[in-house]
Scaffold this motif. Structure first.
Motif, PDB file in Angstrom:
ATOM      1  N   GLY A   4      -1.256  -0.898   3.214  1.00 61.08           N
ATOM      2  CA  GLY A   4      -0.923   0.500   2.998  1.00 61.08           C
ATOM      3  C   GLY A   4      -0.678   0.817   1.529  1.00 61.08           C
ATOM      4  N   ILE A  20      -1.582   0.014   9.845  1.00 56.86           N
ATOM      5  CA  ILE A  20      -1.608  -0.368  11.264  1.00 56.86           C
ATOM      6  C   ILE A  20      -2.792  -1.275  11.569  1.00 56.86           C
ATOM      7  N   VAL A  21      -3.974  -0.880  11.105  1.00 54.94           N
ATOM      8  CA  VAL A  21      -5.182  -1.671  11.386  1.00 54.94           C
ATOM      9  C   VAL A  21      -5.081  -3.058  10.770  1.00 54.94           C
ATOM     10  N   LEU A  28      -2.237   9.735   5.650  1.00 56.06           N
ATOM     11  CA  LEU A  28      -2.816   9.340   6.931  1.00 56.06           C
ATOM     12  C   LEU A  28      -3.599   8.034   6.807  1.00 56.06           C
ATOM     13  N   LEU A  29      -4.389   7.914   5.725  1.00 56.88           N
ATOM     14  CA  LEU A  29      -5.148   6.681   5.519  1.00 56.88           C
ATOM     15  C   LEU A  29      -4.227   5.493   5.262  1.00 56.88           C
ATOM     16  N   THR A  30      -3.140   5.738   4.528  1.00 56.60           N
ATOM     17  CA  THR A  30      -2.178   4.662   4.272  1.00 56.60           C
ATOM     18  C   THR A  30      -1.580   4.150   5.568  1.00 56.60           C
ATOM     19  N   LEU A  31      -1.168   5.092   6.426  1.00 57.39           N
ATOM     20  CA  LEU A  31      -0.602   4.719   7.717  1.00 57.39           C
ATOM     21  C   LEU A  31      -1.634   3.992   8.579  1.00 57.39           C
ATOM     22  N   LEU A  32      -2.844   4.541   8.636  1.00 57.06           N
ATOM     23  CA  LEU A  32      -3.901   3.939   9.452  1.00 57.06           C
ATOM     24  C   LEU A  32      -4.275   2.551   8.933  1.00 57.06           C
ATOM     25  N   ALA A  33      -4.412   2.425   7.619  1.00 56.24           N
ATOM     26  CA  ALA A  33      -4.776   1.128   7.039  1.00 56.24           C
ATOM     27  C   ALA A  33      -3.708   0.086   7.307  1.00 56.24           C
TER      28      ALA A  33
END
Length: 200
Positions: free
Chosen positions: A159, A46-47, A39-44
């Motif tokens: 990511g 995207i951000v 989840l953090l990989t995906l969020l990072a």
């Protein structure tokens, strides 16, 4: 004579999330870390991608604000072939132009022009605040595409960095679990040997 195929090792998917008497607390922790890591990989990604795209857009806008277009005239006819006088891959050639800046100073410089353009033809050149000719700024669709490409390149890199950190944490947990197993085997191993030796 038929050969019996070797028994394949079956991988049980999502075993850390299922009830299992052999499952340890560290297995559950590792499962949550992997889930949070994805989840953090995906969020990072995207951000970081969005931030990079917006930064690129801001840079294009800031550069556009520092430049201004000027109408200039060719002082001589432009070469008819790109090979003469130094050509460009886009087919344009170097040509000398003249214009008057905002202070009334007449300036001349070399710019890219269409081959065979006659003397006196008007071309638009971009100048900076010092009056120097600079490459045309990236605007419109080209700016949008470049900003999007910048974001697309930055996103997987960010990511990957986050996922690398997750892998380090997970590797540490695996090493800790292995050490625990070794310690437990040192205690259980001798008793196991005594139990198996007494059977029969």
């Amino acid at each position: 004579m038929t050969r019996t195929p070797p028994t394949a090792v079956t991988r049980v998917r999502l075993w850390r999330w299922r009830r299992n008497p052999l499952k340890r607390h560290s297995d559950v922790v590792e499962a949550w870390i992997v889930l949070a890591g994805w989840l953090l990989t995906l969020l990072a990604g995207i951000v970081a991608g969005v931030a990079a795209a917006r930064t690129a857009e801001s840079a294009f806008t800031a550069r556009l604000a520092q430049l201004h277009p000027v109408s200039a005239v060719l002082t001589d006819g432009a070469p008819r072939t790109p090979g003469a006088g130094g050509g460009y891959a886009d087919g344009r050639v170097w040509a000398t132009v003249r214009w008057t800046d905002a202070n009334g100073t007449v300036r001349t410089d070399q710019v890219k022009a269409a081959p065979g353009a006659s003397a006196g033809s008007r071309v638009t050149v971009w100048t900076d605040r010092a009056g120097r000719v600079v490459p045309a700024p990236v605007t419109g669709t080209a700016a949008d595409v470049q900003a999007a490409l910048t974001g697309a390149l930055v996103a997987p890199t960010a990511g990957a960095l986050v996922w690398g950190g997750v892998r380090l944490v997970r590797g540490s947990l695996i090493r800790r679990r292995m050490a625990e197993w070794d310690e437990e085997w040192k205690q259980i191993g001798p008793r196991w040997g005594n139990l198996s030796g007494g059977v029969g």
